[in-house]
Enzyme design. Structure first.
Site, short mmCIF file in Angstrom:
data_model
loop_
_atom_site.label_atom_id
_atom_site.label_comp_id
_atom_site.label_asym_id
_atom_site.label_seq_id
_atom_site.Cartn_x
_atom_site.Cartn_y
_atom_site.Cartn_z
N ASN A 7 0.87 -1.17 0.00
CA ASN A 7 0.00 0.00 0.00
C ASN A 7 0.90 1.22 0.00
OD1 ASN A 7 -1.79 2.10 0.57
ND2 ASN A 7 -2.94 0.94 2.08
N LYS A 14 3.08 0.76 3.33
CA LYS A 14 2.60 -0.26 4.26
C LYS A 14 2.70 -1.61 3.56
CE LYS A 14 -0.91 2.75 6.38
NZ LYS A 14 -2.36 2.92 6.59
N ARG A 90 -2.46 -1.75 -3.73
CA ARG A 90 -3.57 -0.82 -3.64
C ARG A 90 -3.32 0.31 -4.64
NH1 ARG A 90 -4.21 4.29 0.29
NH2 ARG A 90 -6.36 4.83 -0.18
N HIS A 179 -11.40 5.00 -1.11
CA HIS A 179 -11.42 4.13 0.08
C HIS A 179 -12.36 2.94 -0.12
CE1 HIS A 179 -10.36 7.99 2.51
NE2 HIS A 179 -9.24 7.34 2.20
N HIS A 205 -15.25 6.02 7.14
CA HIS A 205 -13.80 5.78 7.15
C HIS A 205 -13.12 7.08 7.53
CE1 HIS A 205 -10.00 3.95 5.41
NE2 HIS A 205 -9.70 5.24 5.43
N LEU A 206 -12.52 7.12 8.73
CA LEU A 206 -11.91 8.34 9.24
C LEU A 206 -10.43 8.11 9.51
CD1 LEU A 206 -14.67 9.41 11.81
CD2 LEU A 206 -14.43 10.13 9.42
N GLY A 207 -9.59 8.68 8.67
CA GLY A 207 -8.15 8.66 8.87
C GLY A 207 -7.62 10.03 8.51
N ASN A 208 -6.42 10.10 7.92
CA ASN A 208 -5.95 11.39 7.40
C ASN A 208 -6.84 11.79 6.23
OD1 ASN A 208 -4.03 13.59 7.51
ND2 ASN A 208 -3.33 12.85 5.53
N ARG A 238 -6.96 18.15 3.78
CA ARG A 238 -7.85 18.49 2.67
C ARG A 238 -9.09 19.20 3.18
NH1 ARG A 238 -8.09 12.51 0.40
NH2 ARG A 238 -5.95 12.04 0.98
N LEU A 280 -4.94 14.09 14.54
CA LEU A 280 -6.08 14.31 15.43
C LEU A 280 -5.71 14.14 16.90
CD1 LEU A 280 -9.24 14.84 14.86
CD2 LEU A 280 -9.47 12.62 15.95
N ILE A 328 -8.76 7.01 12.89
CA ILE A 328 -9.54 7.88 13.77
C ILE A 328 -10.85 7.20 14.17
CG2 ILE A 328 -10.82 10.04 13.89
CD1 ILE A 328 -8.63 11.25 12.05
N GLU A 330 -11.59 4.12 14.47
CA GLU A 330 -11.40 2.99 15.39
C GLU A 330 -10.89 3.43 16.76
OE1 GLU A 330 -8.93 0.01 13.49
OE2 GLU A 330 -9.91 0.43 11.57
N GLU A 381 -7.60 -3.37 4.89
CA GLU A 381 -7.49 -3.23 3.44
C GLU A 381 -6.51 -4.24 2.86
OE1 GLU A 381 -7.94 1.29 2.21
OE2 GLU A 381 -6.77 1.11 4.05
#
Length: 395
Positions: A7, A14, A90, A179, A205-208, A238, A280, A328, A330, A381
């Site tokens: 990824n 990753k 990915r 995503h 889906h909450l990440g960067n 963003r 965050l 975020i 999770e 993922e």
């Protein structure tokens, strides 16, 4: 069968190595801050756990570092590079070219490259990861799994923009969404938990990067991101949805170039622009210390998510569950609480004690009185990419 999943992000790589079809994780890790002399490298296997800072200036160097540890004579998990049978990649943007997983060919690489302008932070890095993997694992089958694929089931009335038709028919300008691999995985996990043949779910889906999908009976029907990953929720750097007239004003009245505007909205806005922090965890800490900008940014973040929940509940004509996932989603009990507060009208009520518990497993955090399930579903993922990659050849 040994399947390596890569990824590649704009400054990270990753990886997970699976034995398939058993879905056993052999090793995993990440290279972060690629392009810097203090890049962070993590490698975890049964015999070897490494966490160090080192100089990693390119994605090629990052993958060579990973392969060096995979093939370590004493503590490695592979005897040779030929042990890897499939490398699953990915890829963020598949445009209208790809609605499913594909084996990578020269034509596939050319199409991924042609879509780079639509996902400038991701597709170039994804393509570089593919090209490097081809040199390090030349005997392996290279496979692309597209973030946009799961979202191809969204109907035309939802993905088409209200601009002249030729922009869709001639130029393929439409909502694509992103995503998708994560949304597919967690929606399937949620469906299994609910044990219902027909379901109405909103995945968050909450990440960067952040996005939401309305999923009906296992198929996506709407999504918060659009033509690029810029639209929708407030993200790490963003802006999310913004009036397009702001762009004209920045250019015509404030003298910004289009390149500067692109950088502003993609790399300098969102939580970073609102607070000076993109992580965050830092924002929550500063908010707890009384920082007014951080407090407001958290409220804005949750408010935007609430708007999409209301919208998607209407589109779905009901709701069985909302699903929080990614870094975020999770891990931030605060964001989950801010989002779920005052949603009683939709029969969404949080159990704060359950919400504050830490767990790496799928769990319900709604109160007993809540008709809608509130689920925290860890995304995977990499496993989804491995499963889709193997399925391509087994079937």
């Amino acid at each position: 069968m040994q399947v390596l999943v890569l990824n590649s992000g704009s400054s990270s790589l990753k990886f997970q190595l699976f034995t398939m079809p058993e879905e056993t994780i052999v090793c995993s890790g990440v290279v972060e801050r690629i392009g810097f002399t203090d890049a962070r490298f993590k490698f975890n296997s049964e015999l070897l756990n490494v966490e160090t800072e080192t100089k990693v200036l390119t994605h090629k160097a990052a993958l060579k570092l990973v392969s060096k540890h995979l093939l370590n004579k004493k503590e490695g998990v592979l005897k040779s590079a030929e042990d890897i049978k499939i490398v699953g990649h990915r890829v963020v943007h598949g445009g209208m070219y790809f609605n499913d997983t594909v084996q990578i060919t020269a034509d596939v690489k050319e199409k991924i490259k042609s879509l780079s302008s639509l996902a400038p932070l991701h597709n170039p890095a994804n393509l570089e990861g593919i090209m490097v993997a081809e040199t390090i694992f030349p005997s392996a089958k290279q496979v692309a799994v597209f973030d946009t694929a799961f979202l191809q089931s969204i109907p035309e009335k939802a993905y088409k923009y209200a601009i002249p038709n030729e922009f869709l028919t001639k130029h393929n300008i439409r909502m694509y969404g992103f995503h998708g691999t994560s949304h597919k995985y967690v929606s399937e996990q949620a469906n299994s938990f609910l044990n219902k043949k027909e379901s109405k779910i909103i995945t968050i889906h909450l990440g960067n990067g952040c996005s939401m999908t309305a999923v009906k009976n296992g198929k996506s029907v709407d999504h918060s991101m659009g033509f690029s990953p810029l639209e929708g929720l407030i993200m790490g750097t963003r802006s999310g949805t913004i009036d397009p007239s702001v762009i004209f004003h920045l250019k015509d009245s404030l003298g910004y170039s289009m390149k500067q505007i692109n950088a502003l909205l993609n790399k300098e806005s969102g939580m970073l622009g609102l607070t000076g922090y993109s992580d965050l965890r830092d924002i929550e800490l500063k908010a707890s210390e009384g920082n007014a900008e951080c407090k407001l940014a958290l409220q804005m973040n949750a408010y935007r998510i609430k708007k999409y929940i209301g919208s998607y509940a209407t589109i779905l004509n009901g709701l069985d569950a909302i699903v929080f996932t990614a870094g975020i989603g999770e891990n931030s009990s605060l964001i989950r609480k801010l989002v779920c507060d005052d949603l009683d009208f939709l029969d969404i009520t949080l159990d704060e004690a359950k919400n504050n518990l830490r767990s790496k497993n799928l769990r319900a955090i709604n109160s007993d009185a809540s008709k809608v399930k509130i689920l925290v579903v860890p995304t995977n993922e990499e496993l989804e990419i491995a499963k889709q990659s193997v399925r391509l050849f087994v079937n």
